[in-house]
Design a protein around this motif. Structure first.
Motif, mmCIF file in Angstrom:
data_model
loop_
_atom_site.group_PDB
_atom_site.id
_atom_site.type_symbol
_atom_site.label_atom_id
_atom_site.label_comp_id
_atom_site.label_asym_id
_atom_site.label_seq_id
_atom_site.Cartn_x
_atom_site.Cartn_y
_atom_site.Cartn_z
ATOM 1 N N TRP A 10 28.174 -13.816 -76.976
ATOM 2 C CA TRP A 10 26.947 -13.672 -77.439
ATOM 3 C C TRP A 10 26.253 -13.773 -76.097
ATOM 4 O O TRP A 10 25.466 -13.148 -75.810
ATOM 5 C CB TRP A 10 25.682 -14.803 -78.532
ATOM 6 C CG TRP A 10 24.661 -13.805 -78.618
ATOM 7 C CD1 TRP A 10 23.655 -14.787 -78.827
ATOM 8 C CD2 TRP A 10 24.263 -12.997 -79.438
ATOM 9 N NE1 TRP A 10 22.036 -14.291 -78.402
ATOM 10 C CE2 TRP A 10 22.506 -12.513 -78.980
ATOM 11 C CE3 TRP A 10 24.373 -11.861 -79.205
ATOM 12 C CZ2 TRP A 10 22.002 -11.415 -79.404
ATOM 13 C CZ3 TRP A 10 23.429 -10.602 -79.850
ATOM 14 C CH2 TRP A 10 22.868 -11.265 -80.218
ATOM 15 N N ALA A 11 27.098 -14.954 -75.524
ATOM 16 C CA ALA A 11 26.489 -15.314 -74.566
ATOM 17 C C ALA A 11 26.754 -14.516 -72.790
ATOM 18 O O ALA A 11 26.004 -14.355 -72.245
ATOM 19 C CB ALA A 11 27.591 -16.611 -73.615
ATOM 20 N N ALA A 12 27.976 -13.603 -73.299
ATOM 21 C CA ALA A 12 28.438 -12.357 -72.283
ATOM 22 C C ALA A 12 27.430 -10.794 -71.977
ATOM 23 O O ALA A 12 27.531 -9.918 -71.312
ATOM 24 C CB ALA A 12 29.438 -12.288 -72.102
ATOM 25 N N ASN A 70 8.019 -10.874 -75.883
ATOM 26 C CA ASN A 70 9.822 -10.725 -74.933
ATOM 27 C C ASN A 70 10.119 -10.633 -76.234
ATOM 28 O O ASN A 70 9.743 -11.952 -77.146
ATOM 29 C CB ASN A 70 9.810 -11.287 -73.925
ATOM 30 C CG ASN A 70 9.063 -10.476 -72.391
ATOM 31 O OD1 ASN A 70 9.176 -9.168 -72.723
ATOM 32 N ND2 ASN A 70 8.063 -11.728 -71.812
ATOM 33 N N LYS A 71 11.250 -10.168 -76.672
ATOM 34 C CA LYS A 71 12.356 -10.662 -77.600
ATOM 35 C C LYS A 71 13.613 -11.535 -77.299
ATOM 36 O O LYS A 71 13.945 -10.818 -76.470
ATOM 37 C CB LYS A 71 12.567 -9.119 -78.078
ATOM 38 C CG LYS A 71 11.523 -8.646 -78.994
ATOM 39 C CD LYS A 71 10.764 -8.770 -80.104
ATOM 40 C CE LYS A 71 9.449 -8.590 -80.737
ATOM 41 N NZ LYS A 71 8.646 -8.563 -82.141
ATOM 42 N N LEU A 72 13.821 -12.340 -77.789
ATOM 43 C CA LEU A 72 15.246 -13.264 -76.694
ATOM 44 C C LEU A 72 15.867 -13.812 -78.936
ATOM 45 O O LEU A 72 15.008 -14.094 -79.813
ATOM 46 C CB LEU A 72 14.749 -13.840 -76.048
ATOM 47 C CG LEU A 72 15.142 -13.771 -74.982
ATOM 48 C CD1 LEU A 72 14.587 -14.912 -74.110
ATOM 49 C CD2 LEU A 72 16.500 -12.774 -74.687
ATOM 50 N N THR A 73 17.092 -13.604 -78.506
ATOM 51 C CA THR A 73 17.620 -13.844 -79.964
ATOM 52 C C THR A 73 18.273 -15.579 -79.458
ATOM 53 O O THR A 73 19.254 -15.329 -77.946
ATOM 54 C CB THR A 73 19.236 -13.078 -80.557
ATOM 55 O OG1 THR A 73 18.034 -11.989 -81.036
ATOM 56 C CG2 THR A 73 19.691 -13.922 -81.572
ATOM 57 N N TYR A 129 28.114 -16.695 -86.100
ATOM 58 C CA TYR A 129 27.584 -18.158 -85.715
ATOM 59 C C TYR A 129 28.250 -18.518 -84.398
ATOM 60 O O TYR A 129 29.633 -19.053 -84.387
ATOM 61 C CB TYR A 129 27.304 -19.736 -87.009
ATOM 62 C CG TYR A 129 26.044 -20.022 -86.062
ATOM 63 C CD1 TYR A 129 24.657 -19.802 -85.403
ATOM 64 C CD2 TYR A 129 26.304 -21.677 -85.507
ATOM 65 C CE1 TYR A 129 23.612 -20.643 -85.088
ATOM 66 C CE2 TYR A 129 25.637 -22.270 -85.021
ATOM 67 C CZ TYR A 129 24.129 -21.607 -84.165
ATOM 68 O OH TYR A 129 23.887 -23.031 -83.867
ATOM 69 N N GLU A 130 27.182 -18.049 -83.356
ATOM 70 C CA GLU A 130 27.220 -18.314 -82.259
ATOM 71 C C GLU A 130 25.660 -18.709 -81.106
ATOM 72 O O GLU A 130 25.704 -17.762 -80.559
ATOM 73 C CB GLU A 130 28.112 -16.576 -81.975
ATOM 74 C CG GLU A 130 28.498 -17.186 -80.104
ATOM 75 C CD GLU A 130 29.686 -15.907 -79.912
ATOM 76 O OE1 GLU A 130 29.432 -15.938 -78.244
ATOM 77 O OE2 GLU A 130 30.301 -15.239 -80.050
ATOM 78 N N PRO A 131 26.208 -19.885 -80.930
ATOM 79 C CA PRO A 131 24.493 -20.071 -80.399
ATOM 80 C C PRO A 131 24.835 -19.821 -78.917
ATOM 81 O O PRO A 131 26.662 -20.169 -78.096
ATOM 82 C CB PRO A 131 24.596 -21.546 -80.612
ATOM 83 C CG PRO A 131 25.910 -22.295 -80.912
ATOM 84 C CD PRO A 131 26.088 -21.121 -81.732
ATOM 85 N N VAL A 132 24.141 -19.682 -78.308
ATOM 86 C CA VAL A 132 24.021 -19.424 -76.382
ATOM 87 C C VAL A 132 23.491 -20.890 -75.772
ATOM 88 O O VAL A 132 22.365 -21.903 -76.622
ATOM 89 C CB VAL A 132 23.244 -18.769 -75.783
ATOM 90 C CG1 VAL A 132 23.557 -18.659 -74.428
ATOM 91 C CG2 VAL A 132 23.948 -16.535 -76.698
ATOM 92 N N ALA A 133 24.303 -21.295 -74.425
ATOM 93 C CA ALA A 133 23.585 -22.345 -73.783
ATOM 94 C C ALA A 133 22.061 -22.109 -73.337
ATOM 95 O O ALA A 133 22.244 -21.172 -73.084
ATOM 96 C CB ALA A 133 24.552 -22.822 -72.415
ATOM 97 N N VAL A 134 21.709 -23.423 -73.184
ATOM 98 C CA VAL A 134 20.404 -23.273 -72.970
ATOM 99 C C VAL A 134 19.831 -23.030 -71.784
ATOM 100 O O VAL A 134 18.920 -22.493 -71.164
ATOM 101 C CB VAL A 134 20.063 -24.878 -72.920
ATOM 102 C CG1 VAL A 134 18.078 -25.214 -72.287
ATOM 103 C CG2 VAL A 134 19.734 -25.494 -74.679
ATOM 104 N N ASP A 135 21.744 -23.291 -70.593
ATOM 105 C CA ASP A 135 20.897 -22.564 -69.329
ATOM 106 C C ASP A 135 21.366 -21.317 -69.627
ATOM 107 O O ASP A 135 20.518 -20.613 -69.068
ATOM 108 C CB ASP A 135 22.550 -23.220 -68.793
ATOM 109 C CG ASP A 135 22.274 -24.161 -68.026
ATOM 110 O OD1 ASP A 135 21.641 -25.392 -68.270
ATOM 111 O OD2 ASP A 135 23.568 -25.347 -67.771
#
Length: 245
Positions: free
Chosen positions: A60-62, A95-98, A121-127
């Motif tokens: 998800w981060a990539a 704007n849509k974001l997950t 389940y794969e959260p993304v870093a706040v950065d």
């Protein structure tokens, strides 16, 4: 199973799209056989065939920042505002974001928790989230965001709220969440960070049914969290499944 659908489309892919679409492109370029397509239906010799090469999904981060480049967004009409608060939200442009792929709870008995888009389940870093927010603002000029998660994770929301406040990144945002006890404690911080509303699945007003569906929330907790959110000035919308068995 009806091959006539392929009179109109060439491929039908399932679930997250990045890996299947990459496989289709490689197939069109002649470097991947049809048998190695990923989660994709095609028509072969007049019948529908499903190919499912088990290539790893893109993290998800990539997966990249969404883009509306090239779309005539100003030509799209909006809902007419109504007295219903949530419909007034939907009538605006967001704007849509997950924030996180999948669901951090994934126990509700009525939910398709075995599906990849919920189970993984794969959260993304706040950065990463903040970088995507800034990129979308730069592209669209819109500082309003709808986080379209199955359920925004409270721990990630806390970190995001702190970053938005610290960086004085002024946006308005709303999204879907469980009525987790931690959400009530976060309410003032979320409001300071630009949150204008929370939607959540309460599902039932029956304590017995609530326990059976393994929602992980009691009616008292739902009421308490709702009161805390509303007290911080947020619009709160609870979904109910009428006639829940």
């Amino acid at each position: 199973s009806d091959p006539r659908i392929f009179d109109f489309v060439d491929y039908i892919t399932l679930d997250d799209g990045e890996r299947p679409l990459a496989s289709v492109l490689e197939h069109m370029e002649g470097v991947r056989p049809a048998s190695a397509l990923c989660r994709t239906f095609v028509r072969e010799s007049g019948r529908v065939v499903f190919h499912d090469a088990r290539d790893p999904d893109v993290s998800w981060a990539a997966s990249g920042t969404p883009t509306l480049a090239g779309l005539p967004s100003s030509a799209y009409w909006h809902y007419r505002p109504t007295v219903q608060a949530l419909q007034r939200f939907w009538g605006q442009r967001w704007n849509k974001l997950t924030l996180a792929h999948g669901c951090y709870w994934k126990r509700c008995t009525f939910c398709d928790t075995g599906l990849d888009y919920i189970a993984r389940y794969e959260p993304v870093a706040v950065d990463v989230i903040v970088a995507r927010i800034r990129a979308l603002i730069a592209e669209t000029g819109v500082r309003a965001f709808h986080f379209v998660d199955e359920a925004m994770p409270p721990a990630l929301l806390a970190r995001l709220a702190d970053r938005l406040i610290d960086e004085r990144l002024s946006i308005a945002w709303f999204g879907n969440a469980r009525f987790d006890a931690a959400l009530g404690d976060l309410a003032p911080r979320l409001a300071r960070a630009g949150c204008v509303g929370i939607t959540g699945g309460l599902e039932t007003a029956s304590a017995r049914t609530m326990a059976l569906i393994d929602k992980g929330v009691t009616l008292e907790q739902g009421a308490s969290v709702t009161a805390a959110l509303a007290g911080a000035g947020l619009v709160v919308h609870a979904y109910l499944i009428y006639g829940f068995p």
